[in-house]
Design an enzyme around this catalytic site. Structure first.
Site, mmCIF file in Angstrom:
data_model
loop_
_atom_site.group_PDB
_atom_site.id
_atom_site.type_symbol
_atom_site.label_atom_id
_atom_site.label_comp_id
_atom_site.label_asym_id
_atom_site.label_seq_id
_atom_site.Cartn_x
_atom_site.Cartn_y
_atom_site.Cartn_z
ATOM 1 N N MET A 119 -4.555 25.540 24.624
ATOM 2 C CA MET A 119 -4.570 26.918 25.109
ATOM 3 C C MET A 119 -5.652 27.717 24.397
ATOM 4 S SD MET A 119 -0.540 27.703 25.716
ATOM 5 C CE MET A 119 0.502 26.436 25.037
ATOM 6 N N CYS A 120 -5.438 27.942 23.107
ATOM 7 C CA CYS A 120 -6.442 28.667 22.329
ATOM 8 C C CYS A 120 -6.437 28.050 20.946
ATOM 9 C CB CYS A 120 -6.083 30.149 22.196
ATOM 10 S SG CYS A 120 -5.763 30.962 23.764
ATOM 11 N N GLU A 121 -7.327 28.543 20.096
ATOM 12 C CA GLU A 121 -7.282 28.127 18.702
ATOM 13 C C GLU A 121 -7.313 29.369 17.825
ATOM 14 O OE1 GLU A 121 -7.696 24.848 17.180
ATOM 15 O OE2 GLU A 121 -8.117 23.609 18.937
#
Lengths: 258, 258
Positions: free
Chosen positions: A1-3
């Site tokens: 998804m994101c970091e």
């Protein structure tokens, strides 16, 4: 998804090494190509570099990578969009004034049925679930604590209880800071490491860069790094558990439910 | 004291040329060496580059000068500190969320007896008269207009009346934007120019750079530039009068008391 990437340190420290690794995940070694941002605190002030372009090819990211801004609290995020289009207003981190301080927030995950969260005075600007959840947290904290208490532990325990509610709506890995404290909350992906003397070598996973922290630090330095996934492959990172939170202050854990 | 630069345009336009001139005043052709900042709007989002270092030698300013970020609303400021020390939290522009939009503010001048201005919900983070006046304006507007009206003209007329009150406390040259409108208020130092077809050459005062806007624009472009002092020496700038205000929208003046 994101970091996510966060730092808390007892002396102003640059984050160039860790940021170099993270930025590769923005479209090169990872799929997170929908923008990125980083917020550095310097005293009560903070500054954010942000770009809706993929980080691995961003000129602004190149500057941040090569320009050592020294800070005691940093939050960074690279985005793979789910809720809300690719646009500057949907690019983390988000910063709002609260109690006369800059509060900065970045979220990894995705929520469902979040639209009913009441944000009161704090109106979201973009369309993300993340910013709406941030506004809801600020609203709830301002209701619970109309005045900033001297002891911030009850505030962070309360914020953790709000995160428990958000975790019931999906995946909610969070970094949040007021410049003094860095709060990390885990649903499924969050790791941290505290570097202190004796310092050694570290090797990035995402880029062929090695560093000897002994050359970059003094013996009294304490630096905590928090990231969704470990950034180095020759150090031991602590994997946080679902529902676990940590509050870092100047590199040290000052509150946790572990 | 400080220098201001603003832009309002009907198409996304870069401000590299004007910014190049302004930055020279930050410690080279001018004495404004106590930090600088610039805010670009892109849609509902905005991003600010800011540095407490002198602009003429700032690496971040070099990036902004050479990296054409296209925007329809820009506010920039270079600082010569009077109220509040040289620090990031005292570096303009200041941005706050209001009515679900980013509002950005930069002030040239100095106020006295401003400490009693009630800021209500909007707490200043730094120590400047400027940020306190910004918080007071937001508080007064939120009291007068609890809900954003469709017609923004009454809002800007009210903001101008607040500026009249601030002008009674000292020097108050202001640039303020919500990303759609750029509001300029003059106490003593503010000029503007509207560039449109037929476009011609312009020569910076502060640096040996000439540009032919005809090569950079299309015939339908309209770009308004507002600055404390004219940035070019071969164009006619309109000098604003004490108490004069202009609201620019997409390059055109949509409201003024001239």
């Amino acid at each position: 998804m994101c970091e996510l990437l966060g730092m808390s340190a007892n002396v102003p420290t640059d984050i160039c090494f860790s940021f170099s690794g993270l930025m590769q995940r923005g479209g090169k070694t990872g799929p997170h190509s929908d923008g990125w941002g980083i917020t550095f605190y310097e005293g009560k002030g903070c500054r954010t570099f942000r770009d809706p372009k993929p980080s691995f090819e961003s000129k602004v990211a190149q500057l941040v990578k090569n320009y050592p801004i020294k800070s005691q609290a940093v939050i960074s995020h690279i985005r793979q969009a789910n809720r809300g289009g690719v646009a500057l207003e949907n690019t983390h981190p988000f910063t709002r004034e609260f109690w006369g301080k800059n509060w900065t927030y970045a979220h990894n995950g995705q929520l469902t049925d979040y639209q009913g969260l009441a944000t009161g005075f704090y109106t979201p600007i973009g369309e993300t679930d993340s910013e709406l959840a941030f506004c809801w947290i600020l609203q709830e904290v301002s209701k619970q604590f109309p005045v900033k208490p001297n002891d911030m532990k009850p505030v962070f325990r309360f914020i953790a209880s709000l995160c428990d509610q958000l975790r019931a709506l999906g995946v909610f890995n969070l970094l949040l800071t007021d410049g003094d404290f860095v709060f990390a909350y885990c649903t499924n992906n969050l790791h941290h490491i505290i570097r202190e003397a004796p310092f050694g070598h570290a090797q990035l996973i995402d880029e062929n860069i090695e560093i000897n922290f002994a050359n970059e630090t003094s013996d009294s330095d304490v630096v905590a790094i928090i990231a969704t996934q470990p950034l180095t492959d020759n150090e031991v990172w602590h994997k946080m558990q679902p529902g676990e939170y940590c509050v870092f202050c100047r590199g040290t854990i000052m509150l946790t439910n572990k």
